[in-house]
Design an enzyme around this catalytic site. Structure first.
Site, PDB file in Angstrom:
ATOM      1  N   ASP A  30       0.950  -1.123   0.038  1.00  0.00           N
ATOM      2  CA  ASP A  30      -0.104   0.119   0.011  1.00  0.00           C
ATOM      3  C   ASP A  30       1.067   1.289   0.054  1.00  0.00           C
ATOM      4  OD1 ASP A  30      -3.404   0.039   0.558  1.00  0.00           O
ATOM      5  OD2 ASP A  30      -2.003   2.130   0.909  1.00  0.00           O
ATOM      6  N   PHE A 173     -16.877 -10.186  -5.049  1.00  0.00           N
ATOM      7  CA  PHE A 173     -18.327 -10.091  -4.616  1.00  0.00           C
ATOM      8  C   PHE A 173     -18.456 -10.197  -3.347  1.00  0.00           C
ATOM      9  CE2 PHE A 173     -17.983 -12.342  -8.860  1.00  0.00           C
ATOM     10  CZ  PHE A 173     -18.714 -11.401  -9.481  1.00  0.00           C
ATOM     11  N   LEU A 174     -17.297  -9.835  -2.548  1.00  0.00           N
ATOM     12  CA  LEU A 174     -17.511 -10.082  -0.943  1.00  0.00           C
ATOM     13  C   LEU A 174     -18.522  -8.724  -0.578  1.00  0.00           C
ATOM     14  CD1 LEU A 174     -15.469  -7.388   0.334  1.00  0.00           C
ATOM     15  CD2 LEU A 174     -13.942  -9.160   0.138  1.00  0.00           C
ATOM     16  N   LEU A 283     -34.916  -8.301  -0.173  1.00  0.00           N
ATOM     17  CA  LEU A 283     -36.285  -7.348  -0.030  1.00  0.00           C
ATOM     18  C   LEU A 283     -36.513  -6.972   1.242  1.00  0.00           C
ATOM     19  CD1 LEU A 283     -38.201 -10.395  -1.815  1.00  0.00           C
ATOM     20  CD2 LEU A 283     -37.606  -8.143  -2.848  1.00  0.00           C
ATOM     21  N   GLY A 286     -36.644  -0.094   3.264  1.00  0.00           N
ATOM     22  CA  GLY A 286     -35.884   0.562   4.363  1.00  0.00           C
ATOM     23  C   GLY A 286     -35.551   2.008   3.726  1.00  0.00           C
ATOM     24  N   CYS A 293     -19.980   0.775  -2.781  1.00  0.00           N
ATOM     25  CA  CYS A 293     -20.262   0.041  -4.249  1.00  0.00           C
ATOM     26  C   CYS A 293     -21.468   0.453  -4.845  1.00  0.00           C
ATOM     27  CB  CYS A 293     -20.039  -1.743  -3.907  1.00  0.00           C
ATOM     28  SG  CYS A 293     -18.370  -2.082  -3.314  1.00  0.00           S
ATOM     29  N   ARG A 360     -18.691   5.227   3.458  1.00  0.00           N
ATOM     30  CA  ARG A 360     -18.699   5.902   2.271  1.00  0.00           C
ATOM     31  C   ARG A 360     -20.147   5.934   1.715  1.00  0.00           C
ATOM     32  NH1 ARG A 360     -13.590   2.741  -0.406  1.00  0.00           N
ATOM     33  NH2 ARG A 360     -14.345   1.081   0.862  1.00  0.00           N
TER      34      ARG A 360
END
Ligand SMILES: NC(=O)c1ccc[n+]([C@@H]2O[C@H](COP(=O)([O-])OP(=O)(O)OC[C@H]3O[C@@H](n4cnc5c(N)ncnc54)[C@H](O)[C@@H]3O)[C@@H](O)[C@H]2O)c1
Length: 463
Positions: A30, A173-174, A283, A286, A293, A360
């Site tokens: 990083d 896809f986590l 479903l 809320g 993402c 975020r």
């Protein structure tokens, strides 16, 4: 296998730590020195259940190292993951400058020996070939730097290096909040690319996960691997997020109609979710979707469609339903309290979902901004943000240290994030501390009858 993961955020650090846990030799790179220092000391810069534990055991077994030295990482890895951020630009496109910087850096540091360069970041369709081009540019830059004025390249290995890498798209896809679990228990692994050598290496890398050696249920059949071309793999990631976001916008629209006709969206969701063609996940009505993402990926897909002369009308509607839904709690507060100026509103939860510290594009941020605009004072309690003191992106809100302090003096509470512990708060005690015991349940998470017994006026979304 020797792996280098570049970018140690929610995706990169989890990927690196999990690959080290299953036995690979991982170097995580990083460019944020502070993060690197923290990770070297065994601490995770992000909150993700189970991550610190596997990180620390990988450090102890010598399977993982952290560094800011890209050249060393590139030299180490046979497989080089690009896992840096691709945040949205104001236009809705993805900002790919971090991916570009890393791809160029890989090019200038390639040192011979075959490498697989993996796009793990979510990148616009076509980025596989673009990354290849940038890596080649990096190689050419190095070659140019090595040529004495008017002379010939002093490193004749460079053309060979240029021919010795392949790019694979391996979308992630986590889910934040269960990222470690998801990495060991994926629904599928998507590998996009046209090099059978690269795909075979990726299959070898993931073999222990595919064979469910680290899965919660090891008796399940192997994890399906879907091998595709580069563009299809890139599109699978966008299409998956766009579908899930649209599904939530759909149930939110149904909830808003339920509110008007007097139906209960939680029963409606159960009723339609039992249909196997529909399924019961995503479903929960809320206050709308957010996070790092869905908003950016749906916008990026709309933008890509636009670039090709196609108006993605359904996706645009999913976004506009969501924009309105993110302020549904405000609408409900105004219905109950009428004037918000001078009122105190307490938010239960700040993050866009439970079990993460990620703020975020969280719906709470819109709500805080609008409540402040209307003259309300805003307080909040969030199990992680209150504890860690992380306040990045937060303003106009007083962060309390527990739920009772939050309730004290409030005219209403809004449940913003469905943290499990919010089902066990001492609501009767909290109601007594409030000026006005109203609760807007922005996630339909609490039992309305229990809340009424605790002394609250309960308002859900579409129920
Ligand atoms: N967060 C998620 O749940 C999730 C899930 C699936 C896919 N993705 C995608 O994965 C990618 C990464 O997302 P994230 O949430 O992990 O991002 P993040 O912002 O948490 O982490 C990115 C990391 O990259 C580092 N970085 C930036 N430029 C660098 C450079 N030149 N060299 C080395 N490190 C550099 C940053 O310091 C940071 O630590 C994005 O494209 C995102 O869309 C994210």
């Amino acid at each position: 296998m020797r792996v280098c993961v570049i970018g140690t955020g929610y995706v990169g650090l989890v990927t690196g730590a999990c690959l080290a846990h299953i036995g690979h030799d991982v170097v995580c790179i990083d460019n944020n020195e502070e993060k690197v220092k923290l990770m070297k000391s065994g601490q995770s810069p992000i909150f993700e259940p189970g991550l610190s534990e596997i990180m620390q055991s990988a450090i102890q077994s010598g399977k993982i190292e952290f560094s800011s030295d890209l050249a060393a990482g590139v030299a180490h890895g046979e497989i080089l993951f690009i896992a840096v951020g691709t945040p949205p630009l104001p236009t809705g496109e993805s900002d790919t400058r971090y991916v570009e910087a890393v791809a160029r850096g890989i090019g200038t540091n390639l040192n011979g020996g075959y490498k697989v360069i993996v796009n793990k970041s979510t990148v616009p369709i076509g980025s596989g070939d673009w990354v290849r081009m940038i890596v080649l540019d990096g190689i050419a830059e190095r070659q140019k730097a090595l040529v004495p004025a008017g002379g010939v390249p002093s490193d004749d290995k460079l053309p060979e290096i240029a021919a010795h890498f392949d790019v694979v798209s391996n979308p992630e896809f986590l889910r934040e909040g269960s990222a470690v679990y998801d990495t060991f228990n994926p629904d599928r692994i998507v590998l996009g690319g046209n090099s059978s050598r690269a795909i075979a290496m990726m299959q070898e890398l993931y073999a222990p996960i595919v064979e469910r050696k680290f899965a919660a249920d090891q008796s399940l059949p192997p994890v399906p691997i879907l091998a595709t071309d580069l563009s299809s793999a890139e599109m699978i990631k966008y299409a998956a997020n766009a579908f899930l976001a649209t599904k939530i916008s759909f149930i939110n629209e149904v909830a808003n109609i339920c509110d008007r006709v007097g139906a209960d969206v939680t029963q409606v969701a159960k009723g339609i979710g039992l249909d196997s063609r529909i399924g019961n996940k995503f479903l929960q009505a809320g206050i709308g979707w957010g996070g790092s993402c869905f908003p950016k990926d749906v916008s990026a897909l709309i933008h890509t469609a636009d670039d090709y002369g196609y108006e993605a009308q359904l996706l645009k509607s999913a976004v506009s339903v969501n924009e309105r839904q993110r302020l549904i709690a405000l609408e409900k507060l105004q219905q109950v309290l009428k004037i918000l100026k001078g009122k105190t509103v307490g938010l239960l939860g700040l993050t866009f979902k439970p079990d993460t510290d990620d703020l975020r594009d969280a719906p709470a941020l819109n709500l805080i901004e609008q409540l402040n605009r209307l003259g309300a004072k805003v307080k909040a309690y969030d199990p992680i943000i209150s504890q860690t003191g992380m306040r990045h992106g937060l303003s106009g809100v007083l962060v309390e240290t527990d739920a009772e302090r939050l309730a004290d003096g409030c005219d209403a509470l809004v449940l913003v994030t469905e943290w499990q512990q919010f089902s066990q708060l001492e609501y009767a005690k909290m109601a007594k501390l409030m000026n006005n015991p109203v609760i807007i349940d922005g996630r339909n998470f609490l039992d309305p009858e229990t809340m009424v017994r605790a002394g609250f006026q309960y308002v859900g979304v579409g129920r």
